[in-house]
Design a protein around this motif. Structure first.
Motif, short mmCIF file in Angstrom:
data_model
loop_
_atom_site.label_atom_id
_atom_site.label_comp_id
_atom_site.label_asym_id
_atom_site.label_seq_id
_atom_site.Cartn_x
_atom_site.Cartn_y
_atom_site.Cartn_z
N GLN A 90 -44.60 11.63 -93.18
CA GLN A 90 -44.26 12.75 -92.30
C GLN A 90 -43.84 13.96 -93.14
O GLN A 90 -44.27 15.08 -92.89
CB GLN A 90 -43.14 12.32 -91.37
CG GLN A 90 -42.88 13.32 -90.27
CD GLN A 90 -41.57 13.04 -89.59
OE1 GLN A 90 -40.62 12.58 -90.23
NE2 GLN A 90 -41.51 13.28 -88.30
N GLN A 91 -43.03 13.72 -94.15
CA GLN A 91 -42.58 14.82 -95.01
C GLN A 91 -43.73 15.49 -95.75
O GLN A 91 -43.88 16.69 -95.75
CB GLN A 91 -41.65 14.27 -96.08
CG GLN A 91 -40.19 14.50 -95.81
CD GLN A 91 -39.35 13.93 -96.94
OE1 GLN A 91 -39.59 14.18 -98.12
NE2 GLN A 91 -38.36 13.14 -96.57
N PHE A 92 -44.58 14.67 -96.37
CA PHE A 92 -45.59 15.25 -97.26
C PHE A 92 -46.86 15.66 -96.54
O PHE A 92 -47.58 16.53 -97.02
CB PHE A 92 -45.91 14.29 -98.40
CG PHE A 92 -44.79 14.20 -99.39
CD1 PHE A 92 -44.56 15.23 -100.29
CD2 PHE A 92 -43.95 13.10 -99.41
CE1 PHE A 92 -43.52 15.17 -101.20
CE2 PHE A 92 -42.90 13.02 -100.32
CZ PHE A 92 -42.68 14.06 -101.21
N MET A 93 -47.15 15.05 -95.40
CA MET A 93 -48.38 15.43 -94.70
C MET A 93 -48.06 16.39 -93.55
O MET A 93 -48.95 16.88 -92.87
CB MET A 93 -49.12 14.19 -94.18
CG MET A 93 -49.56 13.30 -95.33
SD MET A 93 -50.47 11.85 -94.81
CE MET A 93 -52.12 12.53 -94.60
N GLU A 94 -46.80 16.61 -93.36
CA GLU A 94 -46.32 17.54 -92.34
C GLU A 94 -46.87 17.22 -90.95
O GLU A 94 -47.30 18.11 -90.21
CB GLU A 94 -46.62 18.99 -92.74
CG GLU A 94 -45.79 19.39 -93.94
CD GLU A 94 -46.19 20.72 -94.53
OE1 GLU A 94 -47.15 21.32 -94.03
OE2 GLU A 94 -45.53 21.14 -95.49
N ARG A 95 -46.94 15.97 -90.64
CA ARG A 95 -47.32 15.56 -89.29
C ARG A 95 -46.79 14.14 -89.06
O ARG A 95 -46.51 13.43 -90.02
CB ARG A 95 -48.83 15.60 -89.10
CG ARG A 95 -49.60 14.65 -89.97
CD ARG A 95 -51.09 14.85 -89.78
NE ARG A 95 -51.62 15.77 -90.76
CZ ARG A 95 -52.57 15.45 -91.64
NH1 ARG A 95 -53.10 14.25 -91.63
NH2 ARG A 95 -53.01 16.31 -92.51
N ASP A 96 -46.67 13.80 -87.77
CA ASP A 96 -46.24 12.44 -87.45
C ASP A 96 -47.43 11.51 -87.52
O ASP A 96 -48.46 11.80 -86.92
CB ASP A 96 -45.67 12.40 -86.03
CG ASP A 96 -44.20 12.75 -86.03
OD1 ASP A 96 -43.53 12.45 -87.04
OD2 ASP A 96 -43.74 13.35 -85.05
N LEU A 97 -47.27 10.42 -88.22
CA LEU A 97 -48.38 9.46 -88.26
C LEU A 97 -48.08 8.29 -87.34
O LEU A 97 -46.96 7.79 -87.31
CB LEU A 97 -48.58 8.95 -89.69
CG LEU A 97 -49.79 9.61 -90.35
CD1 LEU A 97 -49.38 10.86 -91.06
CD2 LEU A 97 -50.49 8.64 -91.26
N THR A 98 -49.08 7.87 -86.59
CA THR A 98 -48.91 6.70 -85.74
C THR A 98 -49.28 5.46 -86.55
O THR A 98 -50.35 5.41 -87.16
CB THR A 98 -49.83 6.81 -84.51
OG1 THR A 98 -49.52 8.04 -83.86
CG2 THR A 98 -49.65 5.65 -83.56
N PHE A 99 -48.38 4.48 -86.55
CA PHE A 99 -48.64 3.24 -87.27
C PHE A 99 -49.10 2.18 -86.27
O PHE A 99 -48.33 1.78 -85.40
CB PHE A 99 -47.38 2.77 -88.01
CG PHE A 99 -47.14 3.52 -89.29
CD1 PHE A 99 -46.91 4.90 -89.28
CD2 PHE A 99 -47.14 2.86 -90.50
CE1 PHE A 99 -46.70 5.60 -90.47
CE2 PHE A 99 -46.93 3.54 -91.70
CZ PHE A 99 -46.70 4.92 -91.68
N ILE A 100 -50.33 1.75 -86.40
CA ILE A 100 -50.89 0.75 -85.48
C ILE A 100 -50.77 -0.61 -86.17
O ILE A 100 -51.11 -0.76 -87.36
CB ILE A 100 -52.36 1.09 -85.16
CG1 ILE A 100 -52.42 2.49 -84.49
CG2 ILE A 100 -52.99 0.01 -84.27
CD1 ILE A 100 -53.82 3.06 -84.35
N SER A 101 -50.29 -1.57 -85.40
CA SER A 101 -49.96 -2.85 -85.99
C SER A 101 -51.18 -3.75 -86.22
O SER A 101 -51.91 -4.06 -85.28
CB SER A 101 -48.97 -3.51 -85.03
OG SER A 101 -48.49 -4.64 -85.59
#
Ligand code: CIR
Length: 407
Positions: free
Chosen positions: A299-310
């Motif tokens: 989130q910090q380095f890509m400047e976006r929220d990433l969705t983690f799919i299990s």
């Protein structure tokens, strides 16, 4: 075509693969552990599965896209006497325990095809009375090197069973015209350190993830980081992962599926804390900063929220079962267009919850064979048969070395 890779998911333009050949039939089960296989593979079925996978790639790739068989590239490279001589010298020096110096003259007399047969299968009728183990892991081309931006990081395997592959790759990058530009920015790791391509994920032009795993040593990671930071990468995330056979590389537990989505094996990724160090360059030295989790770091380095799919969905046993069979190891042909083994049904069901359309390989090819451009803005998880391939312990991402992706 200009070779460069700045993302894990942007449109695939060029990729290096190896359709399994006779070398997998030469694995004696008595030696399977040493050769890093968990079972023996039936060559014919594995080859069919692999060729069918390539048909999916062709369907999704742009018209000017290219799929290279690595053995074709080796053969072209070995047409040059200088390349053969370099390769033989490296083999002798890097594998002293094999006593290859005793057959140096014979090796130097070999034609390109015979030399390649000797190296991959472990013997050739052109040289009598000398046999090595085969190199059955060549089908996992991912682990040989990683193109990052416009540079290439050459792997230095942790396991002897994969060293010949790395030496082949060394020769290829040095001598094959395909690598003429990339080779000017080659990042090499020395003999005592180790890093394997499956641990290297190119999150963006500025950000690379490197797994600190069973296969990538701390010193290998630092050496690679130094080279990447010198070649335009701004930050490297060192991701500490369990050092064990079942998750030997970072990409066996974590891969990107779209620009803002990824698939993760929860026990080793989302449930871990304090396993991330962000590395950046600071006036010639390397700055290190600890970040609590991979989610926060991305989130910090890509400047976006990433969705983690299990991987495996919510059920614990399914998570472990499907990580075992490469459920977290998907390969992106374009943003949101991913391929993975059909057997990981719970992972596919989970992807469906996040808006992915599920398609088997045949339906996908039928639907998009004439119009890959229709894939834009779609999310499709393509399943393909790989029950034989899977026995080698690698999935779709492991079987590919992308060398060009769209910007
Ligand atoms: N990137 C990957 O995870 N590659 C799979 C490598 C499997 C191979 N049998 C190995 O153990 O090296």
């Amino acid at each position: 075509m200009k070779l460069s890779v700045n993302s894990e998911t942007s449109v695939l333009k060029s990729v290096i693969v190896h359709t399994p050949g006779r070398e997998v039939s030469l694995v004696n089960p008595e030696h399977k552990d040493q050769l890093l296989f968990d079972d023996i593979i039936f060559e014919e079925d594995a080859r069919k599965e692999h060729l069918d996978m390539l048909k999916i790639f062709k369907t999704a790739m742009p018209e000017d896209g290219a799929i290279y068989e690595i053995t074709d590239l080796f053969l072209e490279c070995f047409k040059q006497e200088e390349a053969r001589a370099f390769f033989i010298k490296e083999l002798i020096n890097q594998l002293p325990e094999c006593n290859l110096h005793t057959i140096e003259e014979d090796l130097l007399k070999l034609e390109a095809a015979d030399l390649l047969q000797f190296v991959i299968e472990g013997s050739t009728p052109a040289i009598h009375g000398f046999t090595l183990q085969p190199i059955p892991n060549l089908l996992f081309t991912r682990d040989l090197a990683a193109v990052v931006g416009e540079s290439i990081l050459l792997s230095r395997p942790a396991k002897k069973a994969r060293l010949r592959e790395a030496i082949l790759m060394q020769a290829l990058v040095k001598f094959h015209p395909l690598f003429e530009e990339l080779s000017k920015k080659t990042i090499r790791i020395s003999g005592k350190e180790s890093i394997e391509g499956g641990d290297v994920l190119v999150a963006s032009e500025e950000l690379v993830l490197i797994g600190m795993s069973e296969r990538t040593s701390f010193s290998g990671l630092m050496k690679a980081t130094e080279g990447l930071l010198e070649n335009g990468v701004e930050n490297v995330l060192a991701v500490d992962i369990p050092k064990q056979r079942s998750s030997m590389h970072l990409d066996t537990i974590f891969t990107f599926s779209d620009t803002n989505e990824c698939i993760a094996f929860p026990p080793a990724i989302t449930e871990r804390r304090d396993n991330i160090i962000a590395l950046s360059s600071n006036n010639g030295s390397i700055n290190a900063r600890s970040i609590p989790s991979l989610q926060e770091a991305l989130q910090q380095f890509m400047e976006r929220d990433l969705t983690f799919i299990s991987c495996g969905g919510p059920d614990r046993t399914n998570q472990f079962r499907e990580q075992w069979t490469d459920g977290a190891n998907v390969f992106a042909l374009a943003p949101g267009i991913i391929v993975g083994y059909e057997r990981n049904t719970n992972t596919f069901r989970e992807l469906e919850k996040y808006g992915y359309q599920l398609m088997n390989q045949y339906k996908f090819i039928e639907e998009f064979k004439d119009q890959p451009s229709d894939l834009k803005n779609k999310k499709i998880a393509i399943s393909f048969l790989g029950n034989e391939l899977c026995r080698g312990r690698g999935g779709a991402r492991c079987m590919t070395m992308p060398i060009a992706r769209a910007k």
